[in-house]
Write an enzyme that holds these catalytic residues in place. Structure first.
Site, PDB file in Angstrom:
ATOM      1  N   TYR A  31      16.916  29.963   8.148  1.00  0.00           N
ATOM      2  CA  TYR A  31      15.720  30.658   8.615  1.00  0.00           C
ATOM      3  C   TYR A  31      15.700  30.786  10.134  1.00  0.00           C
ATOM      4  O   TYR A  31      16.086  29.847  10.848  1.00  0.00           O
ATOM      5  CB  TYR A  31      14.463  29.896   8.179  1.00  0.00           C
ATOM      6  CG  TYR A  31      14.149  30.067   6.713  1.00  0.00           C
ATOM      7  CD1 TYR A  31      13.866  31.321   6.177  1.00  0.00           C
ATOM      8  CD2 TYR A  31      14.130  28.971   5.873  1.00  0.00           C
ATOM      9  CE1 TYR A  31      13.577  31.470   4.836  1.00  0.00           C
ATOM     10  CE2 TYR A  31      13.833  29.105   4.526  1.00  0.00           C
ATOM     11  CZ  TYR A  31      13.556  30.360   4.009  1.00  0.00           C
ATOM     12  OH  TYR A  31      13.265  30.504   2.693  1.00  0.00           O
TER      13      TYR A  31
ATOM     14  N   LYS B 226       0.843  -1.203   0.000  1.00  0.00           N
ATOM     15  CA  LYS B 226       0.000   0.000   0.000  1.00  0.00           C
ATOM     16  C   LYS B 226       0.878   1.252   0.000  1.00  0.00           C
ATOM     17  O   LYS B 226       2.089   1.154   0.269  1.00  0.00           O
ATOM     18  CB  LYS B 226      -0.916  -0.022   1.222  1.00  0.00           C
ATOM     19  CG  LYS B 226      -0.160  -0.043   2.544  1.00  0.00           C
ATOM     20  CD  LYS B 226      -1.066  -0.397   3.708  1.00  0.00           C
ATOM     21  CE  LYS B 226      -0.283  -0.388   5.002  1.00  0.00           C
ATOM     22  NZ  LYS B 226      -1.053  -0.963   6.116  1.00  0.00           N
TER      23      LYS B 226
HETATM   24  C1  PLP Z   1      -0.211  -1.892   6.701  1.00  0.00           C
HETATM   25  C2  PLP Z   1      -0.813  -3.092   7.306  1.00  0.00           C
HETATM   26  C3  PLP Z   1      -0.009  -4.175   7.665  1.00  0.00           C
HETATM   27  C4  PLP Z   1       1.500  -4.153   7.577  1.00  0.00           C
HETATM   28  O1  PLP Z   1       2.009  -3.598   8.757  1.00  0.00           O
HETATM   29  P1  PLP Z   1       3.591  -3.479   9.009  1.00  0.00           P
HETATM   30  O2  PLP Z   1       3.686  -2.971  10.385  1.00  0.00           O
HETATM   31  O3  PLP Z   1       4.092  -2.486   8.009  1.00  0.00           O
HETATM   32  O4  PLP Z   1       4.158  -4.815   8.805  1.00  0.00           O
HETATM   33  C5  PLP Z   1      -0.632  -5.311   8.140  1.00  0.00           C
HETATM   34  N1  PLP Z   1      -1.980  -5.368   8.280  1.00  0.00           N
HETATM   35  C6  PLP Z   1      -2.771  -4.335   7.962  1.00  0.00           C
HETATM   36  C7  PLP Z   1      -4.239  -4.456   8.143  1.00  0.00           C
HETATM   37  C8  PLP Z   1      -2.224  -3.159   7.484  1.00  0.00           C
HETATM   38  O5  PLP Z   1      -3.020  -2.134   7.187  1.00  0.00           O
END
Ligand code: PLP
Length: 373
Positions: A261, A35
């Site tokens: 800055y 994702k």
């Molecule tokens: C993003 C996600 C994961 C992966 O989590 P990590 O901590 O990056 O391994 C697993 N399960 C769900 C439902 C997620 O949204």
């Protein structure tokens, strides 16, 4: 050309996936979480390197489409938030994406419009809220939801998400595991082939006994630390991304001159300052305290130098008084050293966020770790 670059290391992704697999029983499958454009690494770069994964997890339909288009070999693509409308459920059936069902509306869409028996989306990832209080059916509705789907001919994967898996000793973990096991046992009474998926990356490393049929691994693939107790390297994970820039100006400052800055930093001695071609417009955090960068010096050695003054949109400044570095020298913002987790800690955040908030401005390239330092 302004050389500000995100380099993705496919060999590190492949290696990290194998590190995860080595923690699992051979029967446990890995849903590689890609994702948010593979946690900022880029779908195109990440997918071929993760070809040993059993499926790919995305947040939503648009991400699923992008993954499906980039896949060379068809693999399950799972919408981890499920669909947001009836029309999207229709599209999921058409594309045969797997879906999470986490509330009644999604359940009803699935009951009203059923895919063929052999379709991948005939398997529902049924989400149970065991303590995260984010998505999922609660204790009073999870069994009925499972029953309704099972009666309609759906296969089930019971799924839930840890709130505190990174902290092995947190008491909520045991609560969540117990609830999950209890619901799984109850569902298996009427749907004996129900599979299960509880662990994210942290769960893979911290909770050996609850890997079940699928783990959903994200951050560990990308080489940032999944657990509070261990550095990524202690778990054998390698960073899959190097962010680099270059020295674009050098100034000799006299004691008392300020930098950047708000004149936030003032030279307490005569010093030499390098201006580096990266800023928050590229995704480097503006709010950072006591962070350092890696600079390749005249002798081709990696040296660490502190950031001074405020990070600007396009540039940041570094004190290079103690090293011999020239105009054009390569600057490593994160990669093998400094590691993204060090920088995240200095920015009050986690590696996940730094990866995801990189912008489209830097140049992107794909190289193995050795090719690029
Ligand atoms: C993003 C996600 C994961 C992966 O989590 P990590 O901590 O990056 O391994 C697993 N399960 C769900 C439902 C997620 O949204």
């Amino acid at each position: 050309m302004r050389s500000t670059t995100i380099t993705i290391h496919p060999d590190a992704l492949t290696h990290n996936l194998q590190v995860i697999k080595n923690k699992l029983q051979p029967t446990t499958k890995v849903l590689a979480m890609v994702k948010a454009n593979a946690y900022g690494h880029g779908i195109e770069a990440a997918l071929p390197a993760l070809s040993a994964a059993d499926g790919f997890g995305v947040a939503c339909m648009s991400e699923a489409m992008a993954v499906a288009n980039a896949l060379m070999v068809a693999k399950p693509v799972i919408l981890i938030e499920g669909v947001f409308s009836q029309a999207e459920w229709q599209l999921a059936i058409e594309k045969d994406f797997g879906c999470v069902v986490h509330h009644n509306q999604q359940l009803n869409w699935a009951l009203q419009n059923q895919p063929q028996a052999t379709a991948l989306c005939r398997t529902i990832w049924l989400k149970y809220n065991t303590g995260m209080s984010r998505l999922g059916f609660d204790d009073t509705t999870i069994i009925d939801a499972a029953k309704a789907l099972s009666d309609a001919g759906y296969r089930l994967i019971l799924t839930s998400h840890f709130a505190c898996a990174d902290d092995k000793t947190h008491p909520l973990n045991a609560v969540q595991i117990d609830k999950f096991n209890a619901a799984l046992a109850q569902i298996r009474k009427f749907a004996p082939n129900t599979q299960a998926s509880l662990c994210n990356s942290a769960g893979v490393f911290n909770f050996d006994t609850v890997h079940y049929d699928w783990v959903r691994a994200g951050i560990a693939l990308y080489g940032s630390k999944p657990t509070a107790q261990h550095q990524a390297s202690e778990l054998g994970l390698k960073p899959a991304m190097t962010v680099s820039a270059q020295i674009m100006a050098i100034h000799e400052l006299t004691k008392g001159q300020s930098v950047g800055y708000a004149a936030l930093w003032t030279a307490s001695n005569d010093c030499r300052i390098a201006v580096v071609s990266i800023g928050y417009g590229d995704g480097y955090p503006r709010v950072i305290a006591d962070a350092h960068v890696g600079i390749i010096d005249k002798n081709n050695q990696l040296q660490h130098c502190p950031i001074v003054g405020r990070v600007a949109m396009d540039m940041l400044m570094v004190d290079i008084s103690n090293i011999e570095a020239e105009l054009g020298a390569t600057v490593i913002l994160w990669g093998t050293s400094p590691h993204i987790d060090e920088i995240a800690a200095r920015a009050g955040t986690i590696g996940y966020e730094l990866m995801c908030r990189l912008t489209t401005r830097p140049t992107r390239q794909i190289k193995t770790i050795n090719e690029s330092l």
